[in-house]
Design a protein around this motif. Sequence first.
Motif, mmCIF file in Angstrom:
data_model
loop_
_atom_site.group_PDB
_atom_site.id
_atom_site.type_symbol
_atom_site.label_atom_id
_atom_site.label_comp_id
_atom_site.label_asym_id
_atom_site.label_seq_id
_atom_site.Cartn_x
_atom_site.Cartn_y
_atom_site.Cartn_z
ATOM 1 N N ALA A 1 0.878 -1.540 -0.029
ATOM 2 C CA ALA A 1 0.135 0.339 -0.358
ATOM 3 C C ALA A 1 1.309 1.275 -0.055
ATOM 4 C CB ALA A 1 -0.992 0.087 1.049
ATOM 5 N N GLY A 2 2.342 1.228 0.363
ATOM 6 C CA GLY A 2 3.360 2.277 1.009
ATOM 7 C C GLY A 2 3.384 2.660 -0.898
ATOM 8 N N PHE A 3 2.986 1.872 -1.543
ATOM 9 C CA PHE A 3 4.426 1.816 -2.829
ATOM 10 C C PHE A 3 3.968 2.094 -3.751
ATOM 11 C CE2 PHE A 3 6.374 -2.634 -2.511
ATOM 12 C CZ PHE A 3 6.985 -3.144 -1.645
ATOM 13 N N GLN A 4 4.526 2.820 -5.149
ATOM 14 C CA GLN A 4 4.270 4.048 -5.922
ATOM 15 C C GLN A 4 4.384 3.364 -7.326
ATOM 16 O OE1 GLN A 4 5.772 8.148 -5.038
ATOM 17 N NE2 GLN A 4 4.578 8.162 -3.134
ATOM 18 N N ARG A 5 3.802 3.935 -8.232
ATOM 19 C CA ARG A 5 3.828 3.257 -10.019
ATOM 20 C C ARG A 5 4.214 2.044 -9.780
ATOM 21 N NH1 ARG A 5 7.117 7.297 -8.505
ATOM 22 N NH2 ARG A 5 9.464 6.440 -9.206
ATOM 23 N N VAL A 6 2.973 1.030 -9.331
ATOM 24 C CA VAL A 6 2.954 -0.332 -9.635
ATOM 25 C C VAL A 6 1.812 -0.622 -8.933
ATOM 26 C CG1 VAL A 6 5.652 -0.654 -8.235
ATOM 27 C CG2 VAL A 6 2.959 -0.920 -6.836
ATOM 28 N N LYS A 7 1.211 -1.890 -9.924
ATOM 29 C CA LYS A 7 -0.285 -2.618 -10.022
ATOM 30 C C LYS A 7 -0.287 -3.482 -8.597
ATOM 31 C CE LYS A 7 -3.768 -3.607 -11.401
ATOM 32 N NZ LYS A 7 -5.112 -2.697 -11.117
ATOM 33 N N VAL A 8 -0.934 -3.185 -7.847
ATOM 34 C CA VAL A 8 -0.730 -4.799 -6.905
ATOM 35 C C VAL A 8 -2.733 -5.484 -7.140
ATOM 36 C CG1 VAL A 8 -1.227 -4.614 -4.282
ATOM 37 C CG2 VAL A 8 0.078 -2.561 -4.995
ATOM 38 N N LEU A 9 -1.706 -6.914 -6.692
ATOM 39 C CA LEU A 9 -3.025 -7.600 -7.187
ATOM 40 C C LEU A 9 -3.046 -8.730 -6.128
ATOM 41 C CD1 LEU A 9 -2.720 -8.209 -11.154
ATOM 42 C CD2 LEU A 9 -4.387 -7.282 -10.240
ATOM 43 N N PRO A 10 -3.905 -9.539 -5.830
ATOM 44 C CA PRO A 10 -3.829 -10.514 -4.982
ATOM 45 C C PRO A 10 -3.340 -11.863 -4.841
ATOM 46 C CG PRO A 10 -6.552 -9.829 -5.113
ATOM 47 C CD PRO A 10 -5.329 -8.540 -5.513
ATOM 48 N N ILE A 11 -3.532 -12.106 -4.350
ATOM 49 C CA ILE A 11 -3.282 -13.751 -4.888
ATOM 50 C C ILE A 11 -3.388 -14.828 -4.364
ATOM 51 C CG2 ILE A 11 -1.164 -15.737 -5.296
ATOM 52 C CD1 ILE A 11 0.471 -13.405 -4.322
ATOM 53 N N SER A 12 -4.542 -15.792 -5.126
ATOM 54 C CA SER A 12 -5.595 -17.281 -4.528
ATOM 55 C C SER A 12 -5.052 -17.570 -3.389
ATOM 56 C CB SER A 12 -6.497 -17.737 -5.486
ATOM 57 O OG SER A 12 -5.308 -18.755 -6.940
ATOM 58 N N ASP A 13 -3.813 -18.226 -3.812
ATOM 59 C CA ASP A 13 -2.652 -18.978 -3.242
ATOM 60 C C ASP A 13 -1.715 -18.056 -2.140
ATOM 61 O OD1 ASP A 13 -1.587 -19.154 -5.064
ATOM 62 O OD2 ASP A 13 -1.612 -21.461 -5.398
ATOM 63 N N ALA A 14 -2.221 -17.173 -1.658
ATOM 64 C CA ALA A 14 -0.999 -16.335 -1.616
ATOM 65 C C ALA A 14 -0.177 -16.715 -0.231
ATOM 66 C CB ALA A 14 -1.058 -14.910 -0.523
ATOM 67 N N PRO A 15 1.180 -16.604 -0.393
ATOM 68 C CA PRO A 15 2.190 -16.581 0.923
ATOM 69 C C PRO A 15 1.529 -16.164 1.872
ATOM 70 C CG PRO A 15 3.345 -16.070 -1.044
ATOM 71 C CD PRO A 15 2.047 -15.803 -1.832
ATOM 72 N N VAL A 16 2.214 -16.420 3.428
ATOM 73 C CA VAL A 16 1.540 -16.039 4.526
ATOM 74 C C VAL A 16 2.886 -15.658 5.333
ATOM 75 C CG1 VAL A 16 0.157 -16.485 6.794
ATOM 76 C CG2 VAL A 16 -1.187 -17.491 4.321
ATOM 77 N N ARG A 17 2.592 -14.891 5.826
ATOM 78 C CA ARG A 17 3.742 -14.317 7.031
ATOM 79 C C ARG A 17 2.932 -14.257 8.081
ATOM 80 N NH1 ARG A 17 6.419 -8.555 6.896
ATOM 81 N NH2 ARG A 17 5.223 -7.393 7.540
ATOM 82 N N HIS A 18 3.013 -14.861 9.529
ATOM 83 C CA HIS A 18 2.498 -13.901 10.791
ATOM 84 C C HIS A 18 3.941 -13.201 11.280
ATOM 85 C CE1 HIS A 18 0.455 -18.337 11.472
ATOM 86 N NE2 HIS A 18 0.472 -17.178 10.687
ATOM 87 N N VAL A 19 3.251 -12.161 12.133
ATOM 88 C CA VAL A 19 3.698 -10.949 12.669
ATOM 89 C C VAL A 19 3.577 -11.113 14.062
ATOM 90 C CG1 VAL A 19 4.503 -8.615 13.016
ATOM 91 C CG2 VAL A 19 4.027 -9.607 10.488
ATOM 92 N N TYR A 20 5.254 -11.102 15.153
ATOM 93 C CA TYR A 20 4.815 -11.124 16.285
ATOM 94 C C TYR A 20 6.118 -10.313 17.096
ATOM 95 C CZ TYR A 20 3.618 -16.118 15.755
ATOM 96 O OH TYR A 20 2.970 -17.411 15.307
ATOM 97 N N ALA A 21 5.382 -10.390 18.362
ATOM 98 C CA ALA A 21 5.983 -9.167 19.053
ATOM 99 C C ALA A 21 7.096 -9.953 19.834
ATOM 100 C CB ALA A 21 6.235 -7.905 19.859
ATOM 101 N N ILE A 22 8.427 -10.886 20.284
ATOM 102 C CA ILE A 22 9.035 -11.526 21.084
ATOM 103 C C ILE A 22 9.799 -11.092 22.058
ATOM 104 C CG2 ILE A 22 8.915 -13.060 18.924
ATOM 105 C CD1 ILE A 22 12.285 -12.831 18.570
#
Length: 292
Positions: free
Chosen positions: A248-269
């Motif tokens: 969402a912060g990128f400029q001058r690019v096209k953003v598309l969703p992915i049907s079988d998208a990779p996932v990341r988990h964000v943690y505080a440790i």
Amino acid sequence: MNLKQIEYALAVAETGSFTKAAQRCHVVQSALSHQIARLEEQLGTPLFERSSRWVRLTPAGEAFVPNARIALDAARRIADEVAAATGEVRGRLSIGEISSLTELDLVDLLAGFHREYPKVDIRWLMGKSELMIGDVRERRLDVAFIGVWPGESLEGVEYRLLAKEELVAVLPREHPLVIHRRLSLAQLEDQPLVDFQAGTGARRQTDEAFATAGLRHRVQFEVGTTNLIEKFVQRGLALGLVAERVAAGFQRVKVLPISDAPVRHVYAIWSKTPTPAASAFIRLLERHLAAR
């Protein structure tokens, strides 16, 4: 054996250099070398193998380092723990975060922490998830904010899940695939990709997703920051996969969703035995998350 000798020896072990260790400890190299020699004499064995070009830990040195870290950390915490018992939080707070953290504004959070606990000396750095996990385990960091693939082990630390994020595709605006509303990983298999370096936690998110789908992961450009991913895509050199909030912060690019998208988990440790400053920061973080 004294704490200064332990500090000097750990500095050599961590920097791999007597010169760099002396600079870190703000002492002349001859004094540092003398203290380490006295420590080795007291222990009855050398801790380091030395040559004109390198310094390596001996087996005795390997055994010394983890125990020395525990001892030095415990000694440094005595005054902080005593002060905390009387209601005063002080000491040092070391924080690490990934470059693509979007779930919270850490600078604002640290500013609020500083207002509440002005006697805490705050240290902040940006790093890689897999390295910061080890730094928290070894108490070189108090708290870290990391992004990992769902199967990543977080043993040896306490943690709080902040978000589960699907990655999206970022494409040059003139790319033929922009005519689609959604992409699949199969459509990306033969495309040149820009991604993080192999072996990093961020790269494992995409490697695992392509491997699970039985697809080739064609990474032609390996980078260390999301800013470079954006730049490679803008120049038409590659396609990228990043978290939706990052895209969402990128400029001058096209953003598309992915049907079988990779996932990341964000943690505080954080450490299983946090310092008073780290405990206070975690409490502030929990209040902040509860108020959102």
